[in-house]
Design a protein around this motif. Structure first.
Motif, PDB file in Angstrom:
ATOM      1  N   ALA A 118       0.832  -1.208   0.000  1.00  0.00           N
ATOM      2  CA  ALA A 118       0.000   0.000   0.000  1.00  0.00           C
ATOM      3  C   ALA A 118       0.862   1.252   0.000  1.00  0.00           C
ATOM      4  CB  ALA A 118      -0.930  -0.012   1.217  1.00  0.00           C
ATOM      5  N   THR A 119       1.921   1.241   0.812  1.00  0.00           N
ATOM      6  CA  THR A 119       2.793   2.419   0.855  1.00  0.00           C
ATOM      7  C   THR A 119       3.533   2.594  -0.468  1.00  0.00           C
ATOM      8  OG1 THR A 119       4.666   1.195   1.824  1.00  0.00           O
ATOM      9  CG2 THR A 119       3.093   2.192   3.341  1.00  0.00           C
TER      10      THR A 119
ATOM     11  N   HIS B  32       1.182   4.280  -2.969  1.00  0.00           N
ATOM     12  CA  HIS B  32       1.052   5.707  -2.672  1.00  0.00           C
ATOM     13  C   HIS B  32       2.344   6.460  -2.990  1.00  0.00           C
ATOM     14  CE1 HIS B  32      -2.441   4.878   0.370  1.00  0.00           C
ATOM     15  NE2 HIS B  32      -2.811   4.778  -0.879  1.00  0.00           N
TER      16      HIS B  32
ATOM     17  N   VAL C 263      -3.920   5.003  -5.869  1.00  0.00           N
ATOM     18  CA  VAL C 263      -4.202   5.493  -4.522  1.00  0.00           C
ATOM     19  C   VAL C 263      -5.331   4.698  -3.882  1.00  0.00           C
ATOM     20  CG1 VAL C 263      -5.084   7.439  -3.191  1.00  0.00           C
ATOM     21  CG2 VAL C 263      -3.314   7.819  -4.909  1.00  0.00           C
ATOM     22  N   LEU C 264      -6.391   4.461  -4.641  1.00  0.00           N
ATOM     23  CA  LEU C 264      -7.557   3.777  -4.083  1.00  0.00           C
ATOM     24  C   LEU C 264      -7.272   2.310  -3.784  1.00  0.00           C
ATOM     25  CD1 LEU C 264     -10.357   5.412  -6.254  1.00  0.00           C
ATOM     26  CD2 LEU C 264      -9.865   5.823  -3.831  1.00  0.00           C
TER      27      LEU C 264
ATOM     28  N   ASP D 186      -5.377   2.181  -0.678  1.00  0.00           N
ATOM     29  CA  ASP D 186      -6.305   2.284   0.455  1.00  0.00           C
ATOM     30  C   ASP D 186      -6.967   0.929   0.733  1.00  0.00           C
ATOM     31  OD1 ASP D 186      -5.700   4.962   0.589  1.00  0.00           O
ATOM     32  OD2 ASP D 186      -7.540   5.631  -0.416  1.00  0.00           O
TER      33      ASP D 186
ATOM     34  N   PHE E 266      -4.514  -1.262   2.570  1.00  0.00           N
ATOM     35  CA  PHE E 266      -4.435  -0.860   3.972  1.00  0.00           C
ATOM     36  C   PHE E 266      -5.637  -1.410   4.742  1.00  0.00           C
ATOM     37  CE2 PHE E 266      -1.329   2.800   3.481  1.00  0.00           C
ATOM     38  CZ  PHE E 266      -0.454   2.314   4.433  1.00  0.00           C
ATOM     39  N   ALA E 267      -6.828  -1.320   4.146  1.00  0.00           N
ATOM     40  CA  ALA E 267      -8.023  -1.837   4.813  1.00  0.00           C
ATOM     41  C   ALA E 267      -7.917  -3.346   5.023  1.00  0.00           C
ATOM     42  CB  ALA E 267      -9.261  -1.498   3.983  1.00  0.00           C
TER      43      ALA E 267
ATOM     44  N   SER F 144       2.243   1.571  10.829  1.00  0.00           N
ATOM     45  CA  SER F 144       1.587   2.206   9.680  1.00  0.00           C
ATOM     46  C   SER F 144       1.582   3.716   9.824  1.00  0.00           C
ATOM     47  CB  SER F 144       0.154   1.679   9.535  1.00  0.00           C
ATOM     48  OG  SER F 144       0.136   0.283   9.320  1.00  0.00           O
TER      49      SER F 144
END
Length: 358
Positions: free
Chosen positions: A113-114, A117, A143-144, A147, A150-151, A173
């Motif tokens: 995820a990072t 981004h 980006v989405l 996200d 991350f979720a 995080s």
């Protein structure tokens, strides 16, 4: 006193040995990671299955972008650290409950995820030698989906059920995000102190290495000296890893890196090679660094000149020496554990991290 944990020397079959022998030769860091991955092959295969399963979604773009990330490969070092740490602490999962595997997948989701981004923020076009996700699917999708991952990582933390595990990984995080913001605030600023730079790389890289190792100890119920030792190992390994990564931007070719050489230079990122070259440079050299880094006025030939200045001032050697100090500290942190094949593999990983510069 550290609890003695006996580990098998190897469960590698003859066919696995033959397959490993047929693989192309690699540099020291790749050999160390390959050997660690081979040792944990069964756990890593289960982790990869968990990653693919949790990346699935009825929203078609998500598995498509996820498939692109999987195809790009990667060493999966961070989940390997979770698996290795758990095993080093004597964790023995049962057939239906493999906490270390699920948390290793969680660590990889946080990391991926990072990356998604970061590539958007940095406007990167390559990731691991392939077109980056944002270059293929666009910034919004990257980006989405970041996200989404991350979720997913927080779902895995919740499923594990340990508040301590959730605290470790959620704190990491947040620290990663702080590290990235701090890096953005130091960008194009040659007055950045080395301690500020080290704070940046601790946040953006070392914090997740440390967390990945700590949770391995926690699932094995080794929440004392062993947990602290593994946290120290992960922190120091992460610092060494990022120092070498920053040096590679000025010392390696694109084919080896899997990214565009000089990205940090073009983006005006403040790294130790730049700080060292700036500090040791002449007045003329410093004027050059001010123009290309602080004023962002770069000509096509400036990267080559920057590389010459980096070489002339010994900036890569300075960076490598600092990385070696962290790698040594990482190795020493594991001395609390009794000698074993797995401990040696983890120590080798720390030692060989710096060999990416050789």
């Amino acid at each position: 006193m550290a609890l003695a944990v006996s580990l098998p020397e190897s469960d590698e079959t003859a066919s696995q040995k033959d397959e490993r022998a047929r693989r192309p030769m690699a540099d020291g860091s790749e050999v160390a990671l390959r050997d660690l991955s081979d040792y944990l092959a069964e756990d890593m295969a289960a982790c990869n299955r968990a990653i693919v399963e949790r990346m699935d979604s009825p929203v078609a773009l998500i598995p498509q972008l996820a498939a692109h990330l999987v195809a790009a490969g990667g060493k999966r070092l961070r989940p390997l650290l979770t698996l290795a740490s758990a095993r080093l602490c004597g964790y023995r999962p049962d057939a239906t409950h493999q906490r270390h595997v699920a948390l290793a997948a969680c660590v990889e989701f946080i990391h991926t995820a990072t990356l998604l981004h970061d590539d958007v923020v940095d406007e990167s076009s390559l990731r691991r030698g392939m077109a980056s996700a944002n270059a293929v699917f666009g910034n919004k999708a990257s980006v989405l989906v970041g996200d989404f991952l991350f979720a997913r990582s927080f779902q895995l933390m919740t499923d594990d059920g340990s508040l301590k595990v959730m605290n470790i990984l959620s704190s990491a995080s947040a620290t990663i995000a702080e590290g990235e913001v701090l890096q953005m605030s130091t960008q194009n600023d040659l007055s950045t102190r080395i301690d500020q730079y080290l704070e940046v790389i601790h946040g953006k890289t070392a914090a997740l290495f440390a967390a990945a190792c700590r949770v391995g100890a926690v699932v094995a119920d080794r929440e004392g000296a062993e947990e602290h030792a593994l946290e120290s190992y992960g922190t120091n390994l992460g610092m060494a890893f990022q120092l070498v990564d920053d040096a590679l931007d000025y010392a390696a070719d694109q084919a080896r890196l899997g990214k565009t050489v000089g990205d940090d230079f073009r983006e005006g990122k403040i790294t130790l090679p730049v700080l060292a070259a700036y500090a040791a440079g002449s007045e003329e050299d410093r004027a050059f660094w001010h123009r290309v880094i602080e004023e962002s006025e770069q000509k096509p030939e400036d990267l080559d000149h920057a590389l010459r200045l980096i070489e002339q001032t010994g900036a890569i050697r300075i960076t490598l020496d600092r990385a070696t100090e962290y790698a040594t500290a990482a190795r020493e942190a594991l001395s609390i554990f009794p000698p074993s094949r797995l401990r040696q593999l983890l120590q080798d990983t720390a030692s060989y991290t710096i060999n990416r510069l050789r």
